[in-house]
Design an enzyme around this catalytic site. Structure first.
Site, short mmCIF file in Angstrom:
data_model
loop_
_atom_site.label_atom_id
_atom_site.label_comp_id
_atom_site.label_asym_id
_atom_site.label_seq_id
_atom_site.Cartn_x
_atom_site.Cartn_y
_atom_site.Cartn_z
N GLY A 142 -5.64 7.55 -13.49
CA GLY A 142 -4.88 7.80 -12.27
C GLY A 142 -3.98 6.60 -12.00
N ASP A 143 -3.38 6.60 -10.82
CA ASP A 143 -2.50 5.49 -10.45
C ASP A 143 -3.26 4.17 -10.36
OD1 ASP A 143 0.00 7.00 -10.07
OD2 ASP A 143 -1.07 7.96 -8.41
N GLU B 64 -5.39 2.22 -3.76
CA GLU B 64 -6.59 1.37 -3.88
C GLU B 64 -6.83 0.67 -2.55
OE1 GLU B 64 -8.49 1.10 -6.97
OE2 GLU B 64 -7.28 2.90 -7.18
#
Ligand code: ADP
Ligand code: MG
Length: 392
Positions: A77-78, A371
């Site tokens: 993912g990112d 995040e």
């Protein structure tokens, strides 16, 4: 407009970093069944590195001899690309290292950059295997273009590099709270949104920014006596957190700190933002979200006009007072990117070059590229075309 494309010269060798836990846990199978056959067919050599824990990829790119590879791809993912960008910026030779062409191969639950690049390439909306196929095809073509990065500094002295987004409030909370539904893939965000709507929270703080327009007209005259900003003095209730960013005497500093890209638009936290900045008069928000690419996910076109390197962060902030129904309508409109057409009086949109956010309480979390980041005063600015990314 100069696009400044580059082309990987054949034969080329790619480092593929893969997070086996990302998304629905299928990344390794997807590599074997979909990505690898395409790379083999296109005669692209690769080294596969499967991460075993958070920060494994970050440590690898921090220390590795990068000359072995012509590009670094991330099948995850990112979140894993965020590790790679920051790992590269932590190197002594970051100025050269950050120019290594990067590639996002969507295998996670949040694949915003992949969805954005797919959109810029003129492809129709795609997700899952179709989006991964498109992005692998871009890697096989080997075209790369510049991409903006944003530097973020916190009052406690953290420094981060971000390629996608900075957020606080509703959207960030959805991202964090829906982590446990990762197995659902992209649908985790829809479920998370419905859940968060039930317990809508208000976030208090001061938001200031340098709009794109102002920055181009006044950048040659810093300190111009614009009186537009009349809210930069600390408010009388004294709630803004002012944690001074001074390191403790003798605190270790990264050896290359002095050579990091200069944040020419920012001033230290103990000083008010420059006079030509705008300070948002309202101090109660449902969400503050700056995105630097078009898509927040395969089904979320948050900044339809954004480009890979448009020199701006696309800031959305939602003021307190919006109803749950109003918020739900905005969320549903975001799928097609028509949320601004709803003319919701609580939603504001500004393209900007720099911002500062000073929360009045340090509880909860912010997000950087999806995040988590502990809540504290943060400021950031765009660094034009700092990295390169494989794109269609
Ligand atoms: P997703 O889109 O599903 O969230 P990401 O690639 O964004 O997937 O990764 C999510 C988090 O997992 C990131 O914080 C990353 O640092 C962390 N991570 C990377 N490799 C591993 C691993 N092998 N095991 C557990 N977590 C990992
Ligand atoms: Mg993620």
């Amino acid at each position: 407009e100069g696009v400044m494309w580059g082309l990987l010269s054949r034969p080329y060798h790619v480092l593929v970093l893969l997070n086996p836990q990302s998304g629905t846990g299928q990344a390794l199978q997807l590599f074997r069944s979909l990505v690898q056959p395409m790379l083999v067919e296109a005669d692209v050599a690769f080294t596969l590195f499967v991460t075993e824990r958070p920060n494994h990829a970050r440590e690898l790119v921090q220390a590795a001899d990068l000359s072995q590879w012509d590009a670094v791809a991330v099948l995850a993912g990112d979140g894993l690309l965020y590790e790679v960008v920051n790992g590269l910026m932590e190197r002594q030779d970051w100025q050269a290292a950050i120019k290594k062409p990067l590639c996002t191969l969507p295998g996670g639950s949040g694949n915003a950059l992949a969805a954005s690049i797919n959109h810029y390439a003129g492809n129709t909306r795609a997700s899952k295997e179709e989006l991964l196929t498109n992005c692998t095809y871009f890697l096989c073509k080997g075209l790369h273009a510049p991409m903006d990065l944003v530097s973020l500094s916190t009052a406690s002295g953290k420094r981060l590099y971000s390629f996608l987004s900075f957020g606080w409030g509703f959207i960030s909370d959805v991202d964090i709270a829906s982590e446990k539904y990762r197995q659902l893939g992209n649908a985790r965000f829809t479920l998370g949104t419905i859940q968060q709507l039930a317990g809508l929270k208000v976030y208090k703080g001061r938001l200031s920014y340098l709009p794109v327009e102002t920055s181009s007209s006044v950048s040659s005259a810093p300190g111009s006596p614009s009186e537009q900003n009349s809210h930069h003095v600390p408010c009388s209730n004294g709630r803004p957190l002012h944690i001074l960013p001074q390191p403790a005497p003798g605190a270790p500093r990264p050896p290359h700190e002095g050579s990091w890209p200069e944040d020419s638009l920012l001033v230290p936290f103990d000083q008010p933002v420059p006079k030509h900045w705008t300070v948002v008069p309202e101090e109660e928000f449902i969400a503050i979200f700056a995105i630097y690419q078009s898509h927040l996910g395969a089904d979320f076109t948050m900044a339809p006009t954004a480009k890979l390197h448009d020199g701006s962060m696309h800031l959305f902030y939602l003021k307190a007072g919006v109803s749950r129904l109003g918020l739900l309508k905005l969320f549903l409109a975001m799928e097609k990117g028509t949320h601004l057409d709803l003319n919701c009086p609580h939603l504001h949109y500004v393209p900007l070059r720099a911002f500062r956010l000073e929360p009045f309480a340090s509880t909860g979390l912010m997000t950087v590229d999806g995040e988590p980041l502990a809540c504290e005063p943060v400021q950031g600015q765009v660094h034009d075309q700092l990295c390169r990314i494989i794109s269609g």
